[in-house]
Design an enzyme around this catalytic site. Structure first.
Site, PDB file in Angstrom:
ATOM      1  CG  ASN A   6      -1.782   1.203   1.342  1.00  0.00           C
ATOM      2  OD1 ASN A   6      -1.836   2.008   0.411  1.00  0.00           O
ATOM      3  ND2 ASN A   6      -2.466   1.354   2.469  1.00  0.00           N
ATOM      4  CE  LYS A  66      -0.454   3.450   4.591  1.00  0.00           C
ATOM      5  NZ  LYS A  66      -0.496   3.587   6.023  1.00  0.00           N
ATOM      6  CG  HIS A 125      -6.221   2.149   4.750  1.00  0.00           C
ATOM      7  ND1 HIS A 125      -5.839   3.107   5.663  1.00  0.00           N
ATOM      8  CD2 HIS A 125      -5.210   1.253   4.684  1.00  0.00           C
ATOM      9  CE1 HIS A 125      -4.625   2.797   6.116  1.00  0.00           C
ATOM     10  NE2 HIS A 125      -4.230   1.676   5.547  1.00  0.00           N
ATOM     11  CD  GLU A 174      -3.380   5.724   6.343  1.00  0.00           C
ATOM     12  OE1 GLU A 174      -3.320   5.754   5.099  1.00  0.00           O
ATOM     13  OE2 GLU A 174      -2.482   5.228   7.051  1.00  0.00           O
ATOM     14  CD  GLU A 223      -4.082  -2.251   7.075  1.00  0.00           C
ATOM     15  OE1 GLU A 223      -2.963  -2.535   6.646  1.00  0.00           O
ATOM     16  OE2 GLU A 223      -4.637  -1.173   6.831  1.00  0.00           O
ATOM     17  N   GLY A 271       1.827   2.363  10.830  1.00  0.00           N
ATOM     18  CA  GLY A 271       2.806   3.436  10.723  1.00  0.00           C
ATOM     19  C   GLY A 271       3.454   3.811  12.046  1.00  0.00           C
ATOM     20  CB  SER A 287       4.397  -1.773  12.183  1.00  0.00           C
ATOM     21  OG  SER A 287       3.999  -0.422  12.413  1.00  0.00           O
TER      22      SER A 287
HETATM   23  P1  PGA Z   1       2.298   0.365   7.754  1.00  0.00           P
HETATM   24  O1  PGA Z   1       0.889   0.631   7.002  1.00  0.00           O
HETATM   25  O2  PGA Z   1       2.853  -0.927   7.211  1.00  0.00           O
HETATM   26  O3  PGA Z   1       3.154   1.554   7.374  1.00  0.00           O
HETATM   27  O4  PGA Z   1       2.020   0.291   9.202  1.00  0.00           O
HETATM   28  C1  PGA Z   1      -0.008  -0.429   6.748  1.00  0.00           C
HETATM   29  C2  PGA Z   1      -1.264   0.100   6.108  1.00  0.00           C
HETATM   30  O5  PGA Z   1      -1.715   1.203   6.459  1.00  0.00           O
HETATM   31  O6  PGA Z   1      -1.860  -0.551   5.221  1.00  0.00           O
END
Ligand code: PGA
Length: 268
Positions: free
Chosen positions: A9, A11, A107, A109, A179, A185, A225
């Protein structure tokens, strides 16, 4: 049999040049295709699947650079309508036209920063299915929700709400991504045991919603992560069938190392 699926991903990262460079470098790791990799060739269908979810303006470049590598593409969102006066939005047929096979929906976000409700996400899931895109549906609890003991209630509500319009005949094409918001993150990964417990819970809910065969077939990714050094311990859990990777997916060597860890999830 659940073939492991590892998705990058990206982003809101990368230029077209960087996207092409990433896919060329990843392609070199996959040439010749490792035995554990699903290269898209006949007979290769049970290996690890690799997916890259790129920002919309990079998709055409990414599709050209990914051609012949076996790496599949995904959008990061869509609008449920096929076309129309929706400034700034992108439809499922447009993503198909850019060679996307998958689309990330719901997601955290998008749920948190763009106020997307499960009801709204359910319309996107239906639109994706209608146009031949496989949804990667994300669910996950916040730290506050986990600490107050609400994790299962939150996961069940997100799952059931987002799948309200699912076409059950195509249920097995769905990919679910667990998630936990507190792990995204932040460098704080869920322990393999904690992640496995959430995945087993989600599979049990899928069984109630869609029946035994679909619950067994639907792949559930872990995201939050994921890195080359923790991927194997997560992916070796019985209900973890892949990973949705943010930060560590921006570098082709690190993404390839996570793909390789996906081989530990074989066979299911
Ligand atoms: P991350 O993000 O691996 O940077 O924690 C995962 C995601 O948001 O899909």
């Amino acid at each position: 049999m659940r073939a492991p699926i590892i998705a990058a991903n990206w982003k809101m990262h990368k230029t077209r040049t960087e996207a092409a460079d990433f896919l060329q470098r990843l392609g070199r790791h996959l040439e010749p295709a490792p035995t554990w990799f699903d290269s898209g060739e006949p007979g290769a269908g049970e290996g690890v699947q690799a997916v890259v979810a790129a920002p919309f303006p990079l998709l055409e470049t990414a599709a050209r650079a990914a051609a012949g590598t076996g790496v599949l593409l995904a959008g990061q969102n869509l609008h449920p309508a096929t076309q129309g006066a929706f400034t700034g939005e992108v439809s499922a047929p447009m993503l198909r036209d850019c060679d996307c096979s998958f689309v990330i929906l719901g997601h955290s976000e998008r749920r948190a920063l763009f106020q997307e409700s499960s009801e709204w996400i359910s319309e996107k899931v239906a639109a994706a299915q209608e146009h031949g895109l496989r949804p990667i549906l994300c669910v996950g609890e916040t730290l506050e929700e986990r600490e107050s003991g609400a994790t299962e209630t939150v996961l069940a509500a997100q799952l059931e709400g987002s799948l309200a319009l699912l076409n059950a005949a195509q249920a097995e094409e769905l990919v679910l991504a667990y998630e936990p918001v507190w792990a995204i993150g932040t460098g704080k990964t869920a322990t393999p045991e904690l992640a496995q417990a959430a995945h087993a819970f989600l599979r049990e809910r899928l069984r109630k919603l869609l029946g035994e065969a679909s619950a067994h077939a639907i792949r559930i990714q872990y995201g939050g992560s994921v890195k080359p050094d923790n991927a194997e311990s997560l992916l070796s859990q019985p209900d973890i069938d892949g990973a949705l990777v943010g930060g560590a997916s921006l570098d082709p060597d690190s993404f390839y190392a996570i793909l390789r860890a996906g081989a530990t999830a074989l066979p299911r």
